[in-house]
Design a protein around this motif. Structure first.
Motif, short mmCIF file in Angstrom:
data_model
loop_
_atom_site.label_atom_id
_atom_site.label_comp_id
_atom_site.label_asym_id
_atom_site.label_seq_id
_atom_site.Cartn_x
_atom_site.Cartn_y
_atom_site.Cartn_z
N THR A 52 -5.96 0.88 -9.34
CA THR A 52 -5.97 0.94 -7.66
C THR A 52 -5.55 -0.53 -7.22
O THR A 52 -5.78 -1.74 -7.84
CB THR A 52 -7.07 1.27 -7.23
OG1 THR A 52 -8.21 0.53 -7.70
CG2 THR A 52 -7.57 2.66 -7.52
N GLU B 82 -8.11 6.55 5.02
CA GLU B 82 -8.15 7.60 4.21
C GLU B 82 -6.68 7.88 3.60
O GLU B 82 -6.69 8.38 2.42
CB GLU B 82 -8.58 8.73 5.28
CG GLU B 82 -10.06 8.58 5.54
CD GLU B 82 -10.36 9.69 6.47
OE1 GLU B 82 -9.91 10.40 6.73
OE2 GLU B 82 -11.65 9.61 6.76
N SER B 83 -5.73 7.88 4.47
CA SER B 83 -4.32 8.00 4.08
C SER B 83 -4.00 6.89 2.67
O SER B 83 -3.30 7.62 1.71
CB SER B 83 -3.43 7.79 5.15
OG SER B 83 -3.53 8.49 5.96
N GLU C 63 -6.07 5.44 0.78
CA GLU C 63 -7.04 5.83 -0.41
C GLU C 63 -6.61 6.93 -1.23
O GLU C 63 -6.86 7.43 -2.33
CB GLU C 63 -8.67 6.01 0.14
CG GLU C 63 -9.31 4.78 0.52
CD GLU C 63 -10.60 4.89 0.99
OE1 GLU C 63 -11.36 4.06 0.93
OE2 GLU C 63 -10.84 6.12 1.63
N SER C 64 -5.83 7.96 -0.35
CA SER C 64 -5.36 9.26 -1.03
C SER C 64 -4.19 8.89 -1.93
O SER C 64 -3.60 9.70 -2.69
CB SER C 64 -4.91 10.08 -0.09
OG SER C 64 -3.65 9.80 0.60
N ARG C 65 -3.62 7.66 -1.87
CA ARG C 65 -2.53 7.04 -2.65
C ARG C 65 -2.88 6.01 -3.53
O ARG C 65 -2.15 4.98 -3.77
CB ARG C 65 -1.32 6.71 -1.73
CG ARG C 65 -0.78 7.89 -0.97
CD ARG C 65 0.23 7.32 0.20
NE ARG C 65 0.86 8.27 0.84
CZ ARG C 65 0.48 9.17 1.80
NH1 ARG C 65 -0.94 8.99 2.20
NH2 ARG C 65 1.17 9.91 2.41
N ASP C 66 -4.18 5.88 -3.97
CA ASP C 66 -4.72 5.19 -5.03
C ASP C 66 -4.80 3.76 -4.66
O ASP C 66 -4.73 2.62 -5.28
CB ASP C 66 -3.82 5.03 -6.30
CG ASP C 66 -3.96 6.35 -7.25
OD1 ASP C 66 -4.89 7.00 -6.72
OD2 ASP C 66 -2.94 6.97 -7.83
N GLU D 208 -7.42 0.92 -2.89
CA GLU D 208 -8.99 0.63 -2.40
C GLU D 208 -9.15 -0.15 -1.40
O GLU D 208 -8.56 -1.27 -1.28
CB GLU D 208 -9.72 -0.17 -3.82
CG GLU D 208 -11.17 -0.39 -3.29
CD GLU D 208 -11.62 -1.07 -4.48
OE1 GLU D 208 -12.97 -1.36 -4.50
OE2 GLU D 208 -11.32 -1.47 -5.57
#
Length: 227
Positions: free
Chosen positions: A5, A23-24, A26-29, A31
């Motif tokens: 990450t 959130e967007s 974090e959904s793509r790796d 942190e």
């Protein structure tokens, strides 16, 4: 959290927008460390050593331009993207003058933000991966773990090479003591700190041919490679 990450600091004072972006990403790796004002962002930056910054310009307590200026005094290379509702040419110019690498006008699409983030990260990684790194009158070959003085190579150990690499990345700025201890030694305890001091001494000896180079101990914070 996955090992690969990317640490990203997001400073955005609109809670709803900040949470959506967080959130967007974090959904793509990524942190993501979300902050709602400039002072909090400064504290988190010091603590987590992120790899890229996404900063709102208009924030309470400390605006994005001021925050970027302060960070640039410590780190000349970390990518910074400004988010702002302002879009006049003078605002964009001001953003770049304060150390920004890119400028994204609100409202924006997440896909565009992610493309810009990856473009900046790719650019900085290419620079970091260059084989020949000048340090004063020396040439440092990170790949071959060699320090070259007047065409004569000196072989470095793996840890000497990695320590010098991180010092060179933050040349003329402070390399955080806790960060580098955890990165190279795995822990920042007393014994590892003493071991790092020994390696710093070894590097000073190997760099002594160029009087313009210094590795300075900034007590309580870390080390600074001056060249």
């Amino acid at each position: 959290m996955k090992k690969n990450t990317i640490k990203l600091l997001l400073a955005e004072d609109e809670p709803a927008l900040g949470q959506i972006v967080k959130e967007s990403l974090e959904s793509r790796d990524f942190e993501v460390f979300l902050c709602e004002n400039g002072e909090e962002a400064w504290r988190i930056y010091q603590k987590v050593q992120p790899e890229i910054l996404v900063l709102d310009v208009m924030m309470p307590k400390k605006d994005g331009f001021t925050l970027a200026q302060e960070i640039r005094q410590e780190n000349a290379t970390i990518p910074i993207i400004f988010l702002t509702a302002k879009s006049q040419v003078k605002d964009v110019v001001e953003g770049f003058q304060h150390g920004g690498n890119d400028y994204l006008k609100k409202p924006f699409s997440m896909e565009e933000l992610i493309v810009r983030i990856h473009a900046l990260l790719d650019r900085i990684h290419v620079k970091q991966d260059e084989t020949q790194i000048p340090i004063g009158k020396y040439i440092f070959n990170h790949t071959q773990q060699q320090l070259i003085w007047e065409a004569t190579p000196m072989q470095l150990t793996h840890r000497e090479s990695e320590l010098l690499f991180y010092l060179s990345k933050k040349r003329n700025a402070i390399l955080d003591r806790t960060f580098i201890l955890k990165k190279l030694w795995g822990d920042d305890d007393f014994f590892n700190a003493r071991s790092m001091d020994v390696f710093i001494t070894k590097l000073r000896k190997k760099l002594k041919n160029d009087p313009e180079i210094q590795i300075v101990n900034v007590r309580g914070f870390g080390y600074k490679l001056i060249c």
